[in-house]
Design a protein around this motif. Structure first.
Motif, PDB file in Angstrom:
ATOM      1  N   CYS A  69       0.679  -1.212  -0.268  1.00  0.00           N
ATOM      2  CA  CYS A  69      -0.082  -0.095   0.055  1.00  0.00           C
ATOM      3  C   CYS A  69       0.894   1.229   0.130  1.00  0.00           C
ATOM      4  O   CYS A  69       1.782   1.231   0.862  1.00  0.00           O
ATOM      5  CB  CYS A  69      -0.743  -0.046   1.206  1.00  0.00           C
ATOM      6  SG  CYS A  69      -1.829   1.609   1.406  1.00  0.00           S
ATOM      7  N   CYS A  72      -1.177   6.435   1.468  1.00  0.00           N
ATOM      8  CA  CYS A  72      -0.884   7.964   2.192  1.00  0.00           C
ATOM      9  C   CYS A  72       0.721   7.943   2.407  1.00  0.00           C
ATOM     10  O   CYS A  72       1.421   6.927   2.053  1.00  0.00           O
ATOM     11  CB  CYS A  72      -1.566   7.832   3.518  1.00  0.00           C
ATOM     12  SG  CYS A  72      -0.728   6.839   4.967  1.00  0.00           S
ATOM     13  N   ARG A  78       7.956   4.377   6.402  1.00  0.00           N
ATOM     14  CA  ARG A  78       7.995   3.164   7.227  1.00  0.00           C
ATOM     15  C   ARG A  78       8.951   2.150   6.723  1.00  0.00           C
ATOM     16  O   ARG A  78       9.469   2.284   5.609  1.00  0.00           O
ATOM     17  CB  ARG A  78       6.463   2.276   6.940  1.00  0.00           C
ATOM     18  CG  ARG A  78       6.524   1.826   5.485  1.00  0.00           C
ATOM     19  CD  ARG A  78       5.310   1.121   4.947  1.00  0.00           C
ATOM     20  NE  ARG A  78       5.273   0.703   3.312  1.00  0.00           N
ATOM     21  CZ  ARG A  78       4.343   0.650   2.998  1.00  0.00           C
ATOM     22  NH1 ARG A  78       3.180   1.147   3.249  1.00  0.00           N
ATOM     23  NH2 ARG A  78       4.387   0.202   1.760  1.00  0.00           N
ATOM     24  N   CYS A 140       0.945   1.541   9.104  1.00  0.00           N
ATOM     25  CA  CYS A 140       2.306   2.009   8.986  1.00  0.00           C
ATOM     26  C   CYS A 140       2.738   3.161  10.231  1.00  0.00           C
ATOM     27  O   CYS A 140       1.766   3.823  10.479  1.00  0.00           O
ATOM     28  CB  CYS A 140       2.526   2.781   7.721  1.00  0.00           C
ATOM     29  SG  CYS A 140       2.211   1.970   6.393  1.00  0.00           S
ATOM     30  N   CYS A 156      -6.472   4.086   5.653  1.00  0.00           N
ATOM     31  CA  CYS A 156      -5.857   2.850   6.199  1.00  0.00           C
ATOM     32  C   CYS A 156      -7.482   2.036   6.645  1.00  0.00           C
ATOM     33  O   CYS A 156      -7.190   0.741   6.981  1.00  0.00           O
ATOM     34  CB  CYS A 156      -5.061   3.211   7.268  1.00  0.00           C
ATOM     35  SG  CYS A 156      -3.928   1.628   7.326  1.00  0.00           S
TER      36      CYS A 156
HETATM   37  S1  SF4 Z   1      -0.932   3.753   6.742  1.00  0.00           S
HETATM   38 FE1  SF4 Z   1      -2.177   2.516   5.786  1.00  0.00          FE
HETATM   39  S2  SF4 Z   1      -2.867   3.574   4.107  1.00  0.00           S
HETATM   40 FE2  SF4 Z   1      -1.100   4.549   4.660  1.00  0.00          FE
HETATM   41  S3  SF4 Z   1       0.362   3.561   3.369  1.00  0.00           S
HETATM   42 FE3  SF4 Z   1       0.220   2.363   5.280  1.00  0.00          FE
HETATM   43  S4  SF4 Z   1      -1.129   0.633   4.865  1.00  0.00           S
HETATM   44 FE4  SF4 Z   1      -1.496   2.366   3.207  1.00  0.00          FE
END
Ligand code: SF4
Length: 244
Positions: A69, A72, A78, A140, A156
């Motif tokens: 993902c 965002c 991350r 994340c 998310c």
């Molecule tokens: S927090 Fe959730 S929506 Fe944002 S990049 Fe990570 S998995 Fe994707």
């Protein structure tokens, strides 16, 4: 074995006893990374409506969607996504806020001292960690462990909804203000959300609110209230099972 585990953590008084529900102190360490005392007073803006994810009928597919993902900006900072961990047939779903630094490194929610305390809290009501499923609102880590932004939650939350749709838990235990407020779409303080039975989502899953274990490490005076919450959740599930 359970007592030995609790003794090793120094939390023997969190052992659930037949007919003896009196709680007592948890370990009074205070090295948790996500202080919640000051943040309890900050009401977030209501998040935008979550973006639908579409039907996902397989844990592996959902795990891959989360891992890849980029919906965002948290994907840029991350180390890895933190999908969640546990028994995919669990009756209990534990929902926290977001990965911290150690969770980001290990790829698992609720590790470190707060995780140990969560494990002990669950054991105290007869739930070894491996019998529940544990996930967060965000997959994340927010940099610096700041609060999630509404748009991050909006992006998310469909992943958590998909996890709930697959798991079909009999009860959700939300730990901490951020998890509680976002699941209930409210800015009410945690103190007003505790001690009541809420429901979440299309399945109307029973939802109980309690304190985040990291907060309890910093605020041992509230451990007694957390124990009341756990007993309430356990009694709620027993009552609902008895009416089926
Ligand atoms: S927090 Fe959730 S929506 Fe944002 S990049 Fe990570 S998995 Fe994707």
């Amino acid at each position: 074995m359970r007592n030995a585990y609790l003794d090793a953590l120094g939390i023997d008084r969190w052992v659930a006893r037949h007919g003896a529900q009196e709680p007592a102190a948890l370990p009074e360490t205070a090295d948790e990374p996500r202080p919640e005392v000051a943040r309890e007073r900050v009401a977030p803006a209501a998040p935008p409506a979550p973006v639908p994810l579409g039907p996902i009928t397989d844990w592996g597919v959902l795990r891959e969607r989360v891992a890849g993902c980029t919906a965002c900006d948290l994907c840029k900072t991350r180390t890895q996504t933190v999908f969640g961990v546990g028994n995919t047939r669990a009756e209990w779903l534990i929902v926290g806020e977001a990965p911290g630094a150690e969770e980001d490194r290990q790829g698992e929610p609720f590790v470190g001292r707060a995780g140990q305390l969560l494990n002990a809290m669950l054991l105290a009501i007869g739930l070894p960690r491996e019998t529940v499923f544990i996930a967060n609102i965000l997959k994340c880590r927010p940099p610096g462990n700041r609060d999630p932004k509404p748009e991050e939650v909006s992006r998310c939350l469909p992943f958590l909804s998909a996890q709930i749709a697959l798991l079909k838990p009999k009860i959700i235990l939300a730990v901490g203000r951020i998890a509680a407020q976002n699941l209930l779409a409210t800015d009410a303080p945690l103190a007003r959300l505790r001690g009541k039975l809420h429901h979440f989502g299309e399945a109307n899953t029973p939802l109980v609110i309690t304190y985040h274990p990291a907060y309890l490490l910093r605020t041992p005076a509230d451990k007694r209230k957390a124990w009341e919450d756990l007993k309430f959740a356990r009694a709620t599930l027993a009552r609902l099972a008895g009416t089926n």
